[in-house]
Write a protein that holds these residues in place. Structure first.
Motif, mmCIF file in Angstrom:
data_model
loop_
_atom_site.group_PDB
_atom_site.id
_atom_site.type_symbol
_atom_site.label_atom_id
_atom_site.label_comp_id
_atom_site.label_asym_id
_atom_site.label_seq_id
_atom_site.Cartn_x
_atom_site.Cartn_y
_atom_site.Cartn_z
ATOM 1 N N VAL A 175 0.845 -1.196 0.000
ATOM 2 C CA VAL A 175 0.000 0.000 0.000
ATOM 3 C C VAL A 175 0.878 1.242 0.000
ATOM 4 O O VAL A 175 1.850 1.330 0.765
ATOM 5 C CB VAL A 175 -0.934 0.035 1.233
ATOM 6 N N THR A 176 0.525 2.190 -0.861
ATOM 7 C CA THR A 176 1.218 3.475 -0.911
ATOM 8 C C THR A 176 0.196 4.588 -0.762
ATOM 9 O O THR A 176 -0.823 4.593 -1.466
ATOM 10 C CB THR A 176 1.974 3.664 -2.241
ATOM 11 N N PHE A 177 0.448 5.499 0.161
ATOM 12 C CA PHE A 177 -0.387 6.691 0.325
ATOM 13 C C PHE A 177 0.419 7.894 -0.165
ATOM 14 O O PHE A 177 1.552 8.107 0.281
ATOM 15 C CB PHE A 177 -0.777 6.896 1.786
ATOM 16 N N SER A 178 -0.167 8.657 -1.071
ATOM 17 C CA SER A 178 0.522 9.835 -1.586
ATOM 18 C C SER A 178 -0.302 11.077 -1.311
ATOM 19 O O SER A 178 -1.520 11.008 -1.100
ATOM 20 C CB SER A 178 0.793 9.702 -3.082
ATOM 21 N N SER A 179 0.342 12.229 -1.363
ATOM 22 C CA SER A 179 -0.334 13.494 -1.099
ATOM 23 C C SER A 179 -1.177 13.902 -2.295
ATOM 24 O O SER A 179 -1.129 13.276 -3.366
ATOM 25 C CB SER A 179 0.684 14.584 -0.778
ATOM 26 N N ARG A 180 -1.931 14.974 -2.117
ATOM 27 C CA ARG A 180 -2.782 15.474 -3.190
ATOM 28 C C ARG A 180 -1.942 15.909 -4.379
ATOM 29 O O ARG A 180 -0.819 16.389 -4.232
ATOM 30 C CB ARG A 180 -3.635 16.641 -2.692
ATOM 31 N N THR A 181 -2.506 15.756 -5.561
ATOM 32 C CA THR A 181 -1.816 16.134 -6.781
ATOM 33 C C THR A 181 -2.811 16.780 -7.722
ATOM 34 O O THR A 181 -3.997 16.875 -7.426
ATOM 35 C CB THR A 181 -1.148 14.903 -7.422
ATOM 36 N N GLY A 182 -2.357 17.224 -8.862
ATOM 37 C CA GLY A 182 -3.246 17.849 -9.834
ATOM 38 C C GLY A 182 -4.167 16.842 -10.498
ATOM 39 O O GLY A 182 -3.910 15.629 -10.486
ATOM 40 N N TYR A 183 -5.241 17.361 -11.081
ATOM 41 C CA TYR A 183 -6.235 16.489 -11.714
ATOM 42 C C TYR A 183 -5.609 15.646 -12.820
ATOM 43 O O TYR A 183 -5.819 14.428 -12.895
ATOM 44 C CB TYR A 183 -7.378 17.344 -12.263
ATOM 45 N N PHE A 184 -4.831 16.268 -13.697
ATOM 46 C CA PHE A 184 -4.257 15.545 -14.828
ATOM 47 C C PHE A 184 -3.279 14.475 -14.341
ATOM 48 O O PHE A 184 -3.254 13.358 -14.867
ATOM 49 C CB PHE A 184 -3.556 16.518 -15.776
ATOM 50 N N GLU A 185 -2.481 14.813 -13.323
ATOM 51 C CA GLU A 185 -1.524 13.844 -12.784
ATOM 52 C C GLU A 185 -2.246 12.644 -12.173
ATOM 53 O O GLU A 185 -1.820 11.496 -12.334
ATOM 54 C CB GLU A 185 -0.631 14.510 -11.741
ATOM 55 N N ALA A 186 -3.345 12.912 -11.460
ATOM 56 C CA ALA A 186 -4.116 11.811 -10.886
ATOM 57 C C ALA A 186 -4.728 10.939 -11.973
ATOM 58 O O ALA A 186 -4.773 9.707 -11.870
ATOM 59 C CB ALA A 186 -5.216 12.360 -9.978
ATOM 60 N N LEU A 187 -5.177 11.567 -13.052
ATOM 61 C CA LEU A 187 -5.757 10.818 -14.164
ATOM 62 C C LEU A 187 -4.690 9.950 -14.837
ATOM 63 O O LEU A 187 -4.968 8.814 -15.248
ATOM 64 C CB LEU A 187 -6.375 11.795 -15.163
ATOM 65 N N CYS A 188 -3.471 10.471 -14.958
ATOM 66 C CA CYS A 188 -2.380 9.683 -15.525
ATOM 67 C C CYS A 188 -2.112 8.443 -14.685
ATOM 68 O O CYS A 188 -1.916 7.339 -15.218
ATOM 69 C CB CYS A 188 -1.114 10.535 -15.623
ATOM 70 N N ALA A 189 -2.080 8.626 -13.361
ATOM 71 C CA ALA A 189 -1.839 7.487 -12.468
ATOM 72 C C ALA A 189 -2.958 6.463 -12.590
ATOM 73 O O ALA A 189 -2.713 5.242 -12.604
ATOM 74 C CB ALA A 189 -1.703 7.975 -11.031
ATOM 75 N N ALA A 190 -4.187 6.931 -12.676
ATOM 76 C CA ALA A 190 -5.319 6.016 -12.815
ATOM 77 C C ALA A 190 -5.248 5.255 -14.135
ATOM 78 O O ALA A 190 -5.589 4.067 -14.203
ATOM 79 C CB ALA A 190 -6.630 6.792 -12.707
ATOM 80 N N SER A 191 -4.799 5.921 -15.181
ATOM 81 C CA SER A 191 -4.738 5.262 -16.497
ATOM 82 C C SER A 191 -3.708 4.146 -16.535
ATOM 83 O O SER A 191 -3.776 3.259 -17.389
ATOM 84 C CB SER A 191 -4.426 6.294 -17.589
#
Length: 351
Positions: free
Chosen positions: A227-243
């Motif tokens: 499990v990895t917990f990361s801090s808040r990030t930008g919308y596009f960066e979060a979408l990249c990680a999800a993809s």
């Protein structure tokens, strides 16, 4: 012309940016005259641009109070108020004191009574909000879901090459302490760990929810390597990680009747990945995802562990690729919103 919160760079700089810096301090905004100043600036734009319709968006809710003030000044201008979430009936704020709850209800009533139309993202939210008011007001309500932009998702960079074969699960977005939290999921992951070799255990990344208490709970369950917990990030960066994930995770609040359809669910649908939603079976998330074949399971560690084991096996043999549902495509949602605006204008006889 459509006057919204970003109608001009001047409006954005003078009104929205100060709000963004103070959006969590609703009463501070009321105290320092923000509504009066925002109303004055928007009223000047209305006189200059002669718009066809005024649209206000929550969050934050104070935007609608500006809309109510503008409606009082410009009574012939059709007004559509977009409700992203329940306001007076929001279960996440149900622990507020009676004075605050009365204040919320009074503000919501003022907005719905004076607006010519109200947009909700789910039928359950619309029903919850409107059941308190005269039945004649129900005709003001439109249900228009969140939308995804396929052009945006197509522009995402290719994921980096994998270094291992473990199932990768990603959750984006914040949690609400005491109401929407990852504890049951972590317990389920620990149950899976007891049944599989370590190399077969999924790896889960929580983006935007790095609370120390969650990390400590994962450590206590001996899940630090999974499990990895990361801090808040930008919308596009979060979408990249999800993809780049194999499975996308949703964790809803443990309400009996879930009226929320989180915007992340629609973002996820655009990525065509399997979605695992921990959500009530009677709720808006299940309404949207279950008919499409995504996994909706209640907040139960044993049931969730069983679904994780199935996903691990599917990952080994070949994961299903999902299609993008057209009803959430921004082209469809945009037409629905345009129709709602035109209908609102027509009701005022201003077409």
């Amino acid at each position: 012309d459509l006057i919204a919160r970003r109608a001009s760079s001047s409006f954005y700089n003078r009104i929205e940016m100060p709000l963004k810096r103070a959006m969590s301090a609703h009463h501070d905004l009321l105290a320092d005259g923000w509504i009066a100043r925002a109303t004055k600036s928007a009223s000047e734009l209305i006189r200059t641009a002669s718009p066809d319709i005024l649209v206000t968006f929550a969050q934050p809710w104070v935007d609608h109070l500006v809309g109510a003030a503008l409606k009082k000044r410009h009574g012939d201008l059709p007004w559509l108020a977009h409700f992203s979430d329940p306001w007076a009936d929001n279960p996440y704020t149900a622990d507020a004191n009676e004075r605050i709850e009365r204040e919320r209800l009074a503000m919501e009533r003022r907005v719905i009574e004076n607006a010519d139309a109200a947009v909700f993202v789910t039928k359950r939210t619309a029903d919850l909000a409107m059941k308190k008011y005269p039945s004649s007001w129900r005709q003001k309500a439109f249900v228009i879901p969140h939308g995804y932009d396929s052009d945006l998702t197509e522009s995402l960079p290719a994921p980096a090459p994998r270094t291992g074969t473990r199932l990768q699960i990603v959750h984006t977005g914040s949690f609400y302490p005491g109401q929407r939290e990852p504890y049951t999921f972590l317990k389920a992951l620990a149950l899976v760990r007891d049944r599989l070799p370590a190399e077969h255990l999924p790896h889960v990344t929580f983006i935007g929810s790095g609370a120390p208490a969650y990390e400590q709970f994962a450590q206590a369950l001996q899940l630090s390597d999974s499990v990895t917990f990361s801090s808040r990030t930008g919308y596009f960066e979060a979408l990249c990680a999800a993809s780049a994930a194999d499975v996308l995770l949703i964790i809803d609040g443990g309400f009996k009747d879930n009226v929320f359809l989180p915007s992340k669910a629609v973002d996820y649908l655009a990525l065509r990945k399997p979605i695992l939603a921990i959500t009530p079976t009677d709720g808006s998330t299940s309404d949207a995802l279950a008919p499409l074949g995504h996994i909706c399971v209640t907040d139960n560690a044993d049931a969730l562990a069983a679904e994780l084991l199935k996903l691990i096996e599917k990952h080994r043999t070949g994961m299903t690729t999902f299609s993008r549902p057209k009803e959430f495509d921004i082209e469809t949602v945009g037409r629905m919103f345009e129709n709602a605006m035109n209908d609102t204008i027509a009701r005022r006889g201003s077409m």
